[in-house]
Design an enzyme around this catalytic site. Structure first.
Site, PDB file in Angstrom:
ATOM      1  N   CYS A 142      -8.194  11.064  44.264  1.00 49.40           N
ATOM      2  CA  CYS A 142      -6.910  11.769  44.122  1.00 49.40           C
ATOM      3  C   CYS A 142      -6.781  12.415  42.744  1.00 49.40           C
ATOM      4  CB  CYS A 142      -5.757  10.837  44.452  1.00 49.40           C
ATOM      5  SG  CYS A 142      -4.238  11.745  44.851  1.00 49.40           S
ATOM      6  N   HIS A 235      -6.370   8.939  49.809  1.00 50.14           N
ATOM      7  CA  HIS A 235      -6.341   7.522  49.426  1.00 50.14           C
ATOM      8  C   HIS A 235      -6.763   6.649  50.613  1.00 50.14           C
ATOM      9  CE1 HIS A 235      -4.507   7.615  45.406  1.00 50.14           C
ATOM     10  NE2 HIS A 235      -3.765   8.618  45.840  1.00 50.14           N
ATOM     11  N   GLU A 237      -8.140   3.969  50.431  1.00 50.68           N
ATOM     12  CA  GLU A 237      -7.970   2.559  50.053  1.00 50.68           C
ATOM     13  C   GLU A 237      -6.561   2.037  50.324  1.00 50.68           C
ATOM     14  OE1 GLU A 237      -6.356   4.660  46.410  1.00 50.68           O
ATOM     15  OE2 GLU A 237      -7.848   5.034  47.972  1.00 50.68           O
TER      16      GLU A 237
END
Length: 310
Positions: A142, A235, A237
């Site tokens: 990001c 993202h 994660e």
């Protein structure tokens, strides 16, 4: 890969409850193998949450990973205790004493600031420069990806009219790319940002290859030609409820925020969100570790010649 962490890191108990294979320093010392050395430059304010998210994705495959959590010295963190940083993180200056098989540079909530106005910008640039010759593959996420593209190639970020917020479908542009091996033709990635980068500008840079785009034409993944730098704009994660927490946080503060797109069932924030990107996330991080770290990095990373060109 079993992740080697300090036995009292708070993330350990969370990961063990999820049956993620974590290994304490004591047990790791009894195994006669060389672990992959991965540095995580954690720029997120909620550091403990980000630690758990990334360690979950790096864990539970056959080899050891030795994790070094890295903090910026020219920045005062306000969402985590000084004791936590002192106990579990190394200061950024210590990076320059080591070589690493892999590095992750996280996002940060500073994207609406000019890069040069970020208090740790110079410090981060030094780390990125050092990584070129001392880290075999660096994954930037990001804002970390935008920072890397700007510092390494001069790619400027572009403000969006409104925040890009939700879970968006993406498709492969590079069909034979190892990072995307096993991916479905379309795959979701959570996204939360106010800025973007120019596809046209990246296409003009010979050293960069676009790997995937969103259905809206946004670049979501690109890499350097030598596979040493990976740039992911979303993202993967994120936890199931990360975007929900961000939405309700901003609503409580009376900040302008739309309901994240393609996230809540029927776009109703009263309903609990469902995770549609978990398998994509695990596959992506596994592919990165396997194809661009484990299979490429030499066994003896202490040798001066270890960072040969791929």
């Amino acid at each position: 890969m079993p992740i080697r962490i300090q036995s009292d890191l708070p993330a350990r108990s969370v990961l063990e409850k999820e049956n993620i294979f974590v290994m304490t320093e004591k047990r790791a010392s009894t195994q006669d193998i060389r672990p992959l050395k991965i540095a995580i430059v954690n720029l997120m304010p909620t550091k403990e949450t980000t630690e758990t998210q990334l360690l979950r994705l790096l864990g539970n495959t056959p080899l050891q990973i030795d994790i070094s959590l890295v903090r910026m010295e020219n920045h005062e963190s306000s969402h985590v205790s000084a004791a936590h940083l002192e106990r579990f993180y190394i200061p950024s200056r210590e990076i320059f004493l080591h070589k690493y098989d892999g590095m992750i540079i996280t996002g940060a909530p500073v994207e609406q600031m000019p890069f040069e106005d970020v208090d740790y910008w110079s410090e981060l640039c030094d780390i990125m420069d050092y990584a070129h010759e001392n880290v075999f593959s660096t994954l930037c996420i990001c804002w970390g990806a935008q920072a890397g593209l700007y510092h390494n190639y001069g790619v400027k970020k572009i403000p969006l009219e409104k925040k890009l917020f939700g879970v968006f479908q993406n498709h492969k542009v590079a069909q034979a790319e190892p990072l995307l091996r096993g991916f479905d033709d379309f795959f979701p990635i959570p996204t939360s940002r106010h800025t973007t980068v120019s596809k046209a500008q990246i296409q003009k840079i010979v050293d960069l290859q676009i790997l995937s785009e969103s259905d809206a034409g946004e670049i979501t993944l690109c890499k350097s030609s030598d596979n040493r730098s990976i740039y992911m704009m979303g993202h993967l994660e994120y936890d199931t409820d990360t975007l929900a927490k961000e939405f309700w946080r901003d609503k409580k503060r009376a900040l302008p925020i739309d309901v994240p797109q393609f996230y809540f069932p029927n776009d109703d924030p009263a309903l609990p969100p469902k995770n549609r990107w978990r398998s994509t996330a695990h596959l992506f991080f596994s592919n990165w570790l396997n194809y661009y770290v484990y299979q490429e990095t030499p066994f003896d990373y202490t040798e001066d010649s270890w960072f040969y060109s791929i």
